[in-house]
Write a protein that holds these residues in place. Structure first.
Motif, PDB file in Angstrom:
ATOM      1  N   PRO A 218      -8.258  12.253   1.159  1.00 23.17           N
ATOM      2  CA  PRO A 218      -7.286  11.243   1.102  1.00 23.17           C
ATOM      3  C   PRO A 218      -7.614  10.320  -0.040  1.00 23.17           C
ATOM      4  CG  PRO A 218      -7.860  11.656   3.466  1.00 23.17           C
ATOM      5  CD  PRO A 218      -8.687  12.506   2.660  1.00 23.17           C
ATOM      6  N   ARG A 219      -8.747  10.204  -0.365  1.00 22.31           N
ATOM      7  CA  ARG A 219      -8.945   9.098  -1.281  1.00 22.31           C
ATOM      8  C   ARG A 219      -8.789   9.749  -2.780  1.00 22.31           C
ATOM      9  NH1 ARG A 219     -15.083   8.393   0.459  1.00 22.31           N
ATOM     10  NH2 ARG A 219     -14.748  10.683   0.437  1.00 22.31           N
ATOM     11  N   GLN A 220      -8.666  11.024  -3.005  1.00 24.54           N
ATOM     12  CA  GLN A 220      -8.519  11.670  -4.194  1.00 24.54           C
ATOM     13  C   GLN A 220      -7.079  12.377  -4.431  1.00 24.54           C
ATOM     14  OE1 GLN A 220     -11.141  11.252  -6.503  1.00 24.54           O
ATOM     15  NE2 GLN A 220     -12.347  10.311  -4.937  1.00 24.54           N
ATOM     16  N   VAL A 221      -6.385  11.704  -3.652  1.00 24.61           N
ATOM     17  CA  VAL A 221      -4.730  12.212  -3.926  1.00 24.61           C
ATOM     18  C   VAL A 221      -4.475  11.595  -5.292  1.00 24.61           C
ATOM     19  CG1 VAL A 221      -2.348  11.879  -2.935  1.00 24.61           C
ATOM     20  CG2 VAL A 221      -4.127  12.622  -1.446  1.00 24.61           C
ATOM     21  N   THR A 222      -3.798  12.541  -6.241  1.00 21.06           N
ATOM     22  CA  THR A 222      -3.373  11.974  -7.461  1.00 21.06           C
ATOM     23  C   THR A 222      -1.697  12.021  -7.605  1.00 21.06           C
ATOM     24  OG1 THR A 222      -3.626  14.148  -8.321  1.00 21.06           O
ATOM     25  CG2 THR A 222      -5.453  12.504  -8.564  1.00 21.06           C
ATOM     26  N   HIS A 223      -1.138  12.933  -6.767  1.00 17.69           N
ATOM     27  CA  HIS A 223       0.435  13.091  -6.777  1.00 17.69           C
ATOM     28  C   HIS A 223       1.171  11.652  -6.082  1.00 17.69           C
ATOM     29  CE1 HIS A 223       4.301  14.976  -7.251  1.00 17.69           C
ATOM     30  NE2 HIS A 223       4.557  14.429  -5.944  1.00 17.69           N
ATOM     31  N   ARG A 224       1.932  11.236  -6.916  1.00 18.89           N
ATOM     32  CA  ARG A 224       2.602   9.975  -6.464  1.00 18.89           C
ATOM     33  C   ARG A 224       4.140  10.232  -6.085  1.00 18.89           C
ATOM     34  NH1 ARG A 224       0.276   5.095 -10.650  1.00 18.89           N
ATOM     35  NH2 ARG A 224      -1.729   5.662 -10.166  1.00 18.89           N
ATOM     36  N   ARG A 225       4.595   9.354  -5.131  1.00 12.83           N
ATOM     37  CA  ARG A 225       6.206   9.233  -5.042  1.00 12.83           C
ATOM     38  C   ARG A 225       6.820   8.748  -6.339  1.00 12.83           C
ATOM     39  NH1 ARG A 225       3.861   9.735  -0.038  1.00 12.83           N
ATOM     40  NH2 ARG A 225       4.953  10.929   1.539  1.00 12.83           N
TER      41      ARG A 225
ATOM     42  N   VAL B 178      14.164   3.659 -10.407  1.00 15.05           N
ATOM     43  CA  VAL B 178      14.613   2.259 -10.417  1.00 15.05           C
ATOM     44  C   VAL B 178      13.149   1.581 -10.894  1.00 15.05           C
ATOM     45  CG1 VAL B 178      16.425   2.018  -8.825  1.00 15.05           C
ATOM     46  CG2 VAL B 178      13.997   1.789  -7.908  1.00 15.05           C
ATOM     47  N   ASN B 179      13.433   0.281 -11.336  1.00 17.75           N
ATOM     48  CA  ASN B 179      12.034  -0.327 -11.837  1.00 17.75           C
ATOM     49  C   ASN B 179      12.050  -1.245 -10.352  1.00 17.75           C
ATOM     50  OD1 ASN B 179      12.561   0.365 -14.047  1.00 17.75           O
ATOM     51  ND2 ASN B 179      12.950  -1.449 -15.093  1.00 17.75           N
ATOM     52  N   ASP B 180      10.708  -1.182  -9.909  1.00 12.53           N
ATOM     53  CA  ASP B 180      10.624  -1.826  -8.553  1.00 12.53           C
ATOM     54  C   ASP B 180       9.051  -2.205  -8.368  1.00 12.53           C
ATOM     55  OD1 ASP B 180      10.519  -2.730  -5.839  1.00 12.53           O
ATOM     56  OD2 ASP B 180      11.584  -1.100  -5.249  1.00 12.53           O
ATOM     57  N   ARG B 181       8.677  -3.282  -8.760  1.00 15.98           N
ATOM     58  CA  ARG B 181       7.501  -3.965  -9.015  1.00 15.98           C
ATOM     59  C   ARG B 181       6.418  -3.872  -7.563  1.00 15.98           C
ATOM     60  NH1 ARG B 181       8.737  -8.814 -10.417  1.00 15.98           N
ATOM     61  NH2 ARG B 181       8.080  -8.558 -12.558  1.00 15.98           N
ATOM     62  N   ALA B 182       7.479  -3.972  -6.489  1.00 15.15           N
ATOM     63  CA  ALA B 182       6.833  -4.117  -5.222  1.00 15.15           C
ATOM     64  C   ALA B 182       6.207  -2.512  -4.673  1.00 15.15           C
ATOM     65  CB  ALA B 182       7.876  -4.184  -4.117  1.00 15.15           C
ATOM     66  N   LEU B 183       6.683  -1.640  -5.377  1.00 13.80           N
ATOM     67  CA  LEU B 183       6.202  -0.201  -5.083  1.00 13.80           C
ATOM     68  C   LEU B 183       4.995   0.189  -5.911  1.00 13.80           C
ATOM     69  CD1 LEU B 183       9.403   1.725  -4.273  1.00 13.80           C
ATOM     70  CD2 LEU B 183       7.953   0.613  -2.611  1.00 13.80           C
ATOM     71  N   ARG B 184       4.643  -0.517  -6.856  1.00 14.90           N
ATOM     72  CA  ARG B 184       3.469  -0.016  -7.641  1.00 14.90           C
ATOM     73  C   ARG B 184       2.069   0.118  -6.805  1.00 14.90           C
ATOM     74  NH1 ARG B 184       3.684  -4.751 -12.334  1.00 14.90           N
ATOM     75  NH2 ARG B 184       5.553  -3.870 -13.623  1.00 14.90           N
ATOM     76  N   HIS B 185       2.092  -0.650  -5.688  1.00 14.59           N
ATOM     77  CA  HIS B 185       0.941  -0.588  -4.606  1.00 14.59           C
ATOM     78  C   HIS B 185       1.397  -0.383  -3.146  1.00 14.59           C
ATOM     79  CE1 HIS B 185      -1.767  -1.128  -7.976  1.00 14.59           C
ATOM     80  NE2 HIS B 185      -1.207  -2.188  -8.476  1.00 14.59           N
ATOM     81  N   ALA B 186       1.329   0.445  -2.621  1.00 10.62           N
ATOM     82  CA  ALA B 186       1.645   0.424  -1.363  1.00 10.62           C
ATOM     83  C   ALA B 186       0.679   1.203  -0.232  1.00 10.62           C
ATOM     84  CB  ALA B 186       3.180   1.313  -0.967  1.00 10.62           C
ATOM     85  N   VAL B 187       1.074   1.147   0.901  1.00  9.47           N
ATOM     86  CA  VAL B 187       0.249   1.905   1.761  1.00  9.47           C
ATOM     87  C   VAL B 187       1.155   2.746   2.810  1.00  9.47           C
ATOM     88  CG1 VAL B 187      -1.214   1.536   3.981  1.00  9.47           C
ATOM     89  CG2 VAL B 187      -1.755   0.176   2.024  1.00  9.47           C
ATOM     90  N   VAL B 188       0.829   4.081   2.630  1.00  2.04           N
ATOM     91  CA  VAL B 188       1.594   5.088   3.832  1.00  2.04           C
ATOM     92  C   VAL B 188       0.835   5.520   4.786  1.00  2.04           C
ATOM     93  CG1 VAL B 188       3.095   5.495   1.714  1.00  2.04           C
ATOM     94  CG2 VAL B 188       1.160   7.093   2.194  1.00  2.04           C
ATOM     95  N   GLY B 189       1.414   6.266   5.721  1.00  3.84           N
ATOM     96  CA  GLY B 189       0.748   6.968   6.665  1.00  3.84           C
ATOM     97  C   GLY B 189       0.376   6.141   8.076  1.00  3.84           C
ATOM     98  N   LEU B 190       0.963   4.856   8.077  1.00  2.00           N
ATOM     99  CA  LEU B 190       0.635   3.991   9.242  1.00  2.00           C
ATOM    100  C   LEU B 190       0.871   4.953  10.499  1.00  2.00           C
ATOM    101  CD1 LEU B 190       1.926   0.653   8.124  1.00  2.00           C
ATOM    102  CD2 LEU B 190      -0.382   1.567   8.015  1.00  2.00           C
ATOM    103  N   GLY B 191       0.102   4.924  11.489  1.00  4.43           N
ATOM    104  CA  GLY B 191       0.163   5.760  12.665  1.00  4.43           C
ATOM    105  C   GLY B 191      -0.351   7.117  12.469  1.00  4.43           C
TER     106      GLY B 191
ATOM    107  N   ALA C 144       5.827  14.655   0.339  1.00  3.36           N
ATOM    108  CA  ALA C 144       5.914  14.969   1.818  1.00  3.36           C
ATOM    109  C   ALA C 144       5.260  15.899   2.338  1.00  3.36           C
ATOM    110  CB  ALA C 144       7.362  15.051   1.953  1.00  3.36           C
ATOM    111  N   MET C 145       5.067  17.126   1.902  1.00  2.00           N
ATOM    112  CA  MET C 145       4.337  18.282   2.179  1.00  2.00           C
ATOM    113  C   MET C 145       2.949  17.935   2.080  1.00  2.00           C
ATOM    114  SD  MET C 145       6.679  21.310   0.728  1.00  2.00           S
ATOM    115  CE  MET C 145       5.816  22.665   1.541  1.00  2.00           C
ATOM    116  N   LEU C 146       2.354  17.032   1.038  1.00  2.00           N
ATOM    117  CA  LEU C 146       0.969  16.945   0.880  1.00  2.00           C
ATOM    118  C   LEU C 146       0.734  15.895   2.153  1.00  2.00           C
ATOM    119  CD1 LEU C 146      -0.319  15.148  -2.584  1.00  2.00           C
ATOM    120  CD2 LEU C 146      -0.743  14.254  -0.274  1.00  2.00           C
ATOM    121  N   ASP C 147       1.475  15.028   2.499  1.00  2.00           N
ATOM    122  CA  ASP C 147       1.030  14.136   3.595  1.00  2.00           C
ATOM    123  C   ASP C 147       1.039  14.885   4.882  1.00  2.00           C
ATOM    124  OD1 ASP C 147       0.336  11.363   2.734  1.00  2.00           O
ATOM    125  OD2 ASP C 147       2.356  11.269   1.805  1.00  2.00           O
ATOM    126  N   ASP C 148       2.008  15.615   5.062  1.00  2.00           N
ATOM    127  CA  ASP C 148       2.162  16.581   5.992  1.00  2.00           C
ATOM    128  C   ASP C 148       0.843  17.543   6.208  1.00  2.00           C
ATOM    129  OD1 ASP C 148       3.543  17.536   8.509  1.00  2.00           O
ATOM    130  OD2 ASP C 148       3.388  19.454   7.476  1.00  2.00           O
TER     131      ASP C 148
END
Length: 549
Positions: free
Chosen positions: A154-161, A165-178, A138-142
């Protein structure tokens, strides 16, 4: 199957007293678990350490080898022989608990208790790791949003959330809309660098330093940006203050056990915290510790990664093998692993020999443990025992699953004899800190996996050179590959020869203190299987948890 306690558990104060801990050195979490204050270790640093016994195995197979059961059984067996013993295990991750594996606290007469609590939220350590990791995210995105210096690319961010849990849907996501839109990839909590930091930190000051060194990305010119650059590490350390304290519980037979931290064995070093191991050595004659997966991953990383952080050299290593596993490696079909097949077992014996040689190469005295199953035949077991003894290695059959510590007494005696002789005079770490990173990778690939060579992708070669140039060349390498094969391909059984290990990517884990080397397709966010264990887990009206067995 009902998940009920198999016996009346001892109050945690009694377990602590048996371990040699004072009442003021523990913080109870209910009746049967406690945190151990770090001062308990600081007061005992002058004591000679007990023997470290590492429990490892051959290359894992779908049915499992029972490594955790064996570790618990061995600790119980040593205790029955009168040896002061403390067991050290990793904490279970909720992802596998509700995914494919189910509970990870042992089985049969070899469990750590209270199993339900340990398998679920326990003392909250995993949640603390998740919170600290995601606070940094969160502090990284702020930081990106406010365009603060140093200006992250932004293209070289390596730290991940992360999420536990096991969650296939979160393997690839987009954040920061807006705002600053970027691609995000979630990992499971056990695969996070913060978890590795927790497992390797020596004290509060070391925890704070390591968190500050976590690299979150780079600037446009390739300069690394750290958690300290984002002024996040102090708050992260506060979230992890209590989580750093080892957790004290008990085995089913009432012996002391430290269950603490849970780094994955393929993406990280795969063993319980260094703090818990040091505490166990300070308290007991024997510290029994389990390493993740086979000796090619767990034992190698224990020697070269944990050892580089000040971890002790094990005097002995128990190599767990099963008849079913050797049938698998000997070519038996997946649906016939419970069918007696002496020919397949014989064909699979090179797997056992290879893993015995691995622990010898790492300076540990091997003891082979045949974890017995109902489908085993006397001829198959005799073939394994004979093969071990032909290598000059002591071997025992273990029935601990059915009979507890009594079924592991023969194994415990062999371990006592091996430990009394101390580590092997030859062997140990495969490389020194001054060995170039590329040579470190090649040493593990050739001497541990048996590869003929290593093929570095262009990206990986460039990343290795960059790591050396930026001063990370003295770090050990942590190779992330499939646990199901000595190669990068999980379907390859046995002991293949002449293969080349493909390295596709390299990442510096500045906080954990190793260089992560990615081989093949390593999953850092598992998916739920077609039949998740969550289907079988439920809560009765009286509060009884079912299905975690």
């Amino acid at each position: 199957m009902s998940t009920t306690l198999p016996r009346v558990l001892r109050p945690i104060a009694e377990v602590a007293a048996e371990a040699g801990l004072e009442p003021a050195e523990i913080v109870p979490y209910g009746l049967h678990a406690a945190k151990v204050r770090l001062e308990a270790l600081a007061r005992r640093t002058s004591r000679p350490g007990g023997h470290v016994v590492l429990v490892t195995a051959i290359t894992p197979t779908p049915p499992g080898e029972g490594k955790t059961v064996t570790a618990i059984g061995l600790a119980q067996g040593l205790r029955r022989l009168g040896a002061r013993t403390v067991l050290c295990l990793r904490q279970p991750s909720l992802g596998p608990v509700f995914g494919m594996k189910g509970g990870a606290t042992g089985g049969g007469r070899c469990t750590v208790e209270p199993a339900v609590a340990i398998n679920l939220h326990f003392t909250g350590d995993f949640h603390a790791v998740t919170a600290a990791n995601n606070l940094l995210a969160a502090m990284l995105d702020d930081h990106l949003h406010r365009r603060r210096d140093p200006l992250l690319d932004p293209r070289q961010v390596t730290h991940r959330r992360v999420l536990d849990v096991n969650d296939r849907a979160l393997r690839h996501a987009v954040v920061g809309l807006g705002g600053v839109v970027r691609e995000e990839h979630f990992d499971i909590t056990a695969a996070s660098e913060v978890m590795a930091v927790l497992a390797l930190a020596a004290d509060y000051a070391d925890l704070r330093r390591r968190l500050g060194r976590i690299i979150v990305g780079t600037t446009r010119d390739g300069t690394p940006v750290t958690a300290d650059d984002l002024r996040a590490a102090g708050a992260m350390a506060v979230l992890l203050r209590d989580a750093l304290q080892p957790n004290l519980v008990q085995t089913q037979e009432g012996g002391p056990a430290l269950v603490h931290a849970g780094p994955f064995g393929n993406i990280a070093h795969g063993t319980s915290s260094l703090l818990s191991l040091r505490l166990a050595r300070a308290l007991a004659e024997f510290a029994v510790v389990e390493a993740g997966f086979g000796a090619d991953l767990g034992a190698e990383k224990f020697a070269n990664v944990v050892g580089a952080c000040g971890g002790p050299q094990p005097a002995a290593a128990v190599v767990v093998v099963t008849v079913r596993a050797l049938r698998h490696h000997g070519g038996a079909a997946a649906d016939r692993l419970s069918v007696p097949d002496l020919e397949a077992v014989t064909a699979g014996l090179p797997q056992l020999r290879h893993h015995v040689q691995i622990v010898q190469r790492l300076g540990m005295r091997p003891v082979v443990c045949v974890n017995r199953f109902a489908s085993d035949t006397a001829g198959e077991i005799d073939a394994i025992l004979a093969a071990a003894r032909a290598q000059g290695v002591p071997a025992a059959v273990c029935d601990a699953y059915h009979t507890g510590g009594a079924g592991a007494e023969d194994l415990a005696r062999l371990v006592q004899e091996a430990a009394a002789r101390g580590p092997l005079p030859e062997g140990g770490r495969l490389y020194g800190p001054d060995t170039p990173l590329r040579a470190k990778v090649e040493a593990v690939a050739r001497q541990i996996y048996g590869a003929a060579g290593v093929a570095f992708a262009e990206t990986a070669a460039r990343q290795l050179e960059d790591a050396e140039r930026r001063g990370f060349g003295r770090l050990p390498v942590c190779i992330a590959k499939t646990q199901y094969s000595l190669t990068d391909r999980p379907h390859i059984r046995g002991v293949p020869e002449g293969f080349t290990l493909p390295v596709r990517e390299v990442a510096v884990r500045g906080g954990a203190g190793f260089v992560l080397v990615l081989v093949g397709d390593v999953m850092t966010m598992p998916a739920l299987p077609a039949r998740p264990r969550a289907w079988e887990i439920d809560l009765d009206g009286d509060g009884t948890v079912r299905g975690l067995d």
